[in-house]
Design a protein around this motif. Structure first.
Motif, short mmCIF file in Angstrom:
data_model
loop_
_atom_site.label_atom_id
_atom_site.label_comp_id
_atom_site.label_asym_id
_atom_site.label_seq_id
_atom_site.Cartn_x
_atom_site.Cartn_y
_atom_site.Cartn_z
N GLN A 88 -1.73 7.68 3.23
CA GLN A 88 -2.64 6.74 2.58
C GLN A 88 -4.07 7.22 2.78
O GLN A 88 -4.49 7.53 3.88
CB GLN A 88 -2.48 5.34 3.14
CG GLN A 88 -3.39 4.33 2.44
CD GLN A 88 -3.24 2.91 2.97
OE1 GLN A 88 -2.24 2.59 3.59
NE2 GLN A 88 -4.24 2.08 2.71
N ILE A 89 -4.83 7.22 1.69
CA ILE A 89 -6.21 7.70 1.73
C ILE A 89 -7.20 6.56 1.56
O ILE A 89 -8.22 6.49 2.25
CB ILE A 89 -6.44 8.76 0.63
CG1 ILE A 89 -5.44 9.92 0.77
CG2 ILE A 89 -7.87 9.29 0.68
CD1 ILE A 89 -5.55 10.69 2.06
N VAL A 90 -6.91 5.66 0.62
CA VAL A 90 -7.85 4.58 0.30
C VAL A 90 -7.09 3.27 0.12
O VAL A 90 -5.87 3.27 -0.08
CB VAL A 90 -8.65 4.89 -1.00
CG1 VAL A 90 -9.56 6.08 -0.80
CG2 VAL A 90 -7.70 5.16 -2.17
N ARG A 91 -7.81 2.17 0.19
CA ARG A 91 -7.21 0.86 -0.06
C ARG A 91 -7.30 0.47 -1.53
O ARG A 91 -6.55 -0.37 -2.01
CB ARG A 91 -7.89 -0.20 0.81
CG ARG A 91 -7.63 -0.02 2.30
CD ARG A 91 -7.91 -1.31 3.06
NE ARG A 91 -7.09 -2.42 2.57
CZ ARG A 91 -5.84 -2.64 2.94
NH1 ARG A 91 -5.23 -1.82 3.78
NH2 ARG A 91 -5.16 -3.68 2.46
N ASP A 92 -8.24 1.07 -2.24
CA ASP A 92 -8.43 0.76 -3.66
C ASP A 92 -7.54 1.63 -4.53
O ASP A 92 -7.11 2.70 -4.10
CB ASP A 92 -9.90 0.97 -4.05
CG ASP A 92 -10.84 0.05 -3.30
OD1 ASP A 92 -10.54 -1.16 -3.24
OD2 ASP A 92 -11.87 0.53 -2.78
#
Length: 403
Positions: free
Chosen positions: A292-296
């Motif tokens: 996972q890199i971003v929440r968006d």
């Protein structure tokens, strides 16, 4: 009085229309071709004339890096034009040209996706109903060579009246072209003959992304209504279907090289908890890892030519640059754009990343020398440790007063 907004950096420009596509232009190849034509003509006692009647007398190896952008306001009456623009970027000053160096309008047709030919022949752009070919022109401008874009008389009959194409890409040699439509139709052609290699009218409900492997033997496709598929271009058959896990939604796909020159495939995936990058083994076609890199939501993705870096853009306008070896974020540009990021593209030698947005903005982020930076940090740490040891011994043997 409240503090005013900081001025935009010179690597950020607004050019007056929403952008949906971007690409670095192989300008050195284009200039070299023009120079070769000039030299051949001079041997024959002729001059190479430009469209404005002047002759090319300047050095066609001028140090300019060009970018092409496509977008506009569509068919509505918004007053926003539809056009393909060219801008130049100066690495020494880290600045984009304040105004486009060239602009070619496409009237009521919105240029949505484009693919620049890697050999410098021109670029192909998808319009609402068809695809059009555009070619480069080299002009002399006040003692230096200037790149321009002009319409071509070349008609791509096989791509006329086929509807909106959402994905366009050439292989690295520029000998094969793949296009994927909003209607789910996948087409692959030999270039420039446009001989059909592969046609699949129901590849997906809608094709979203395409990419060739570095050797051009494989094509990866993503779309709605099906798994990520890998095609053998020569055999025109599917050799792997990469399944999603539980609630995953695949977004983008890119082939790349590992540090030991092996091939790897990346896909982006969205889940409730955020956007991830999934890597795949290209022999077994099994997942290697998912990070996972971003929440968006991820709305743009690219991989550098050397395979060291990955980049994602989000709907919040943020840009993240990731080290592919450890999958750690090494650079974050918060609010790189005020609108969602529509396109990301690394330069040919992985020195910079260009990003575009629907807010009409373009940004270039120069990539630092991570080896040099990390090496410098290591030496600083070593120096501090050695200095601490020295102070300890000096204090212990009374050579200096206690601090």
């Amino acid at each position: 009085m409240g503090k005013g907004r900081d001025p935009d950096p010179p690597c950020f420009r607004k050019y007056g229309l929403p952008f949906y596509s971007a690409s670095w232009v192989p300008s050195k190849k284009i200039f070299a071709q023009k120079l070769k034509q000039k030299q051949e003509s001079q041997k024959e006692g002729e001059e190479v004339a430009t469209d404005d009647g002047s002759t090319l007398t300047s050095d066609t190896k001028a140090n300019r890096s060009y970018l092409a952008f496509a977008g506009g306001g569509g068919e509505g009456r918004s007053g926003i034009p539809n056009a393909i623009l060219l801008a130049d970027f100066d690495f020494s000053s880290n600045s984009l040209s304040e105004q486009p160096v060239a602009k070619l309008g496409t009237q009521a047709d919105l240029p949505y996706r484009m693919a620049v030919h890697p050999g410098g022949e021109g670029l192909i752009c998808s319009l609402p109903k068809s695809c059009r070919w555009f070619k480069w022109d080299v002009l002399e401008d006040e003692g230096t060579c200037k790149l321009d874009l002009i319409s071509s008389e070349k008609v791509l009959t096989q791509l006329e009246d086929i509807g909106q194409q959402l994905a366009l890409t050439f292989n690295s040699e520029g000998s094969v072209l793949a296009v994927g439509g909003e209607d789910g139709y996948l087409r692959v052609f030999k270039w420039p003959s446009m001989e059909v290699i592969l046609e699949k009218d129901d590849a997906y409900s809608s094709v979203k992304d395409l990419d060739f492997s570095s050797d051009g033997k494989l094509l990866v496709s993503l779309g709605n209504g099906g798994p990520c598929r890998v095609w053998d271009v020569t055999l025109s058959t599917v050799i792997a279907s990469l399944p999603k896990e539980s609630d995953e939604v695949f977004g983008f796909c890119r082939f790349s090289q590992t540090s030991d020159n092996k091939q790897i495939l990346y896909t982006t995936a969205m889940r409730d908890r955020g956007g991830s990058i999934v890597s795949w083994n290209t022999s077994s076609w099994r997942r290697v890892r998912s990070k996972q890199i971003v929440r968006d939501p991820i709305c743009a993705f690219d991989v550098s030519a050397d395979g060291r870096l990955l980049a994602v853009g989000t709907v919040q306008g943020d840009v993240f640059i990731i080290n592919s070896l450890n999958m750690k974020v090494q650079t974050v540009v918060r609010k790189a754009h005020l609108g969602l990021v529509t396109r990301l593209t690394f330069s040919e030698h992985s020195r910079a990343l260009a990003s575009t947005s629907m807010d009409s903005s373009v940004r270039v982020t120069v990539i630092g020398d991570q080896k040099r930076e990390s090496g410098g940090s290591v030496w600083i740490i070593i120096f501090v440790v050695l200095f601490a040891i020295l102070v300890y011994f000096l204090k212990t043997y009374g050579a200096i007063p206690h601090l």
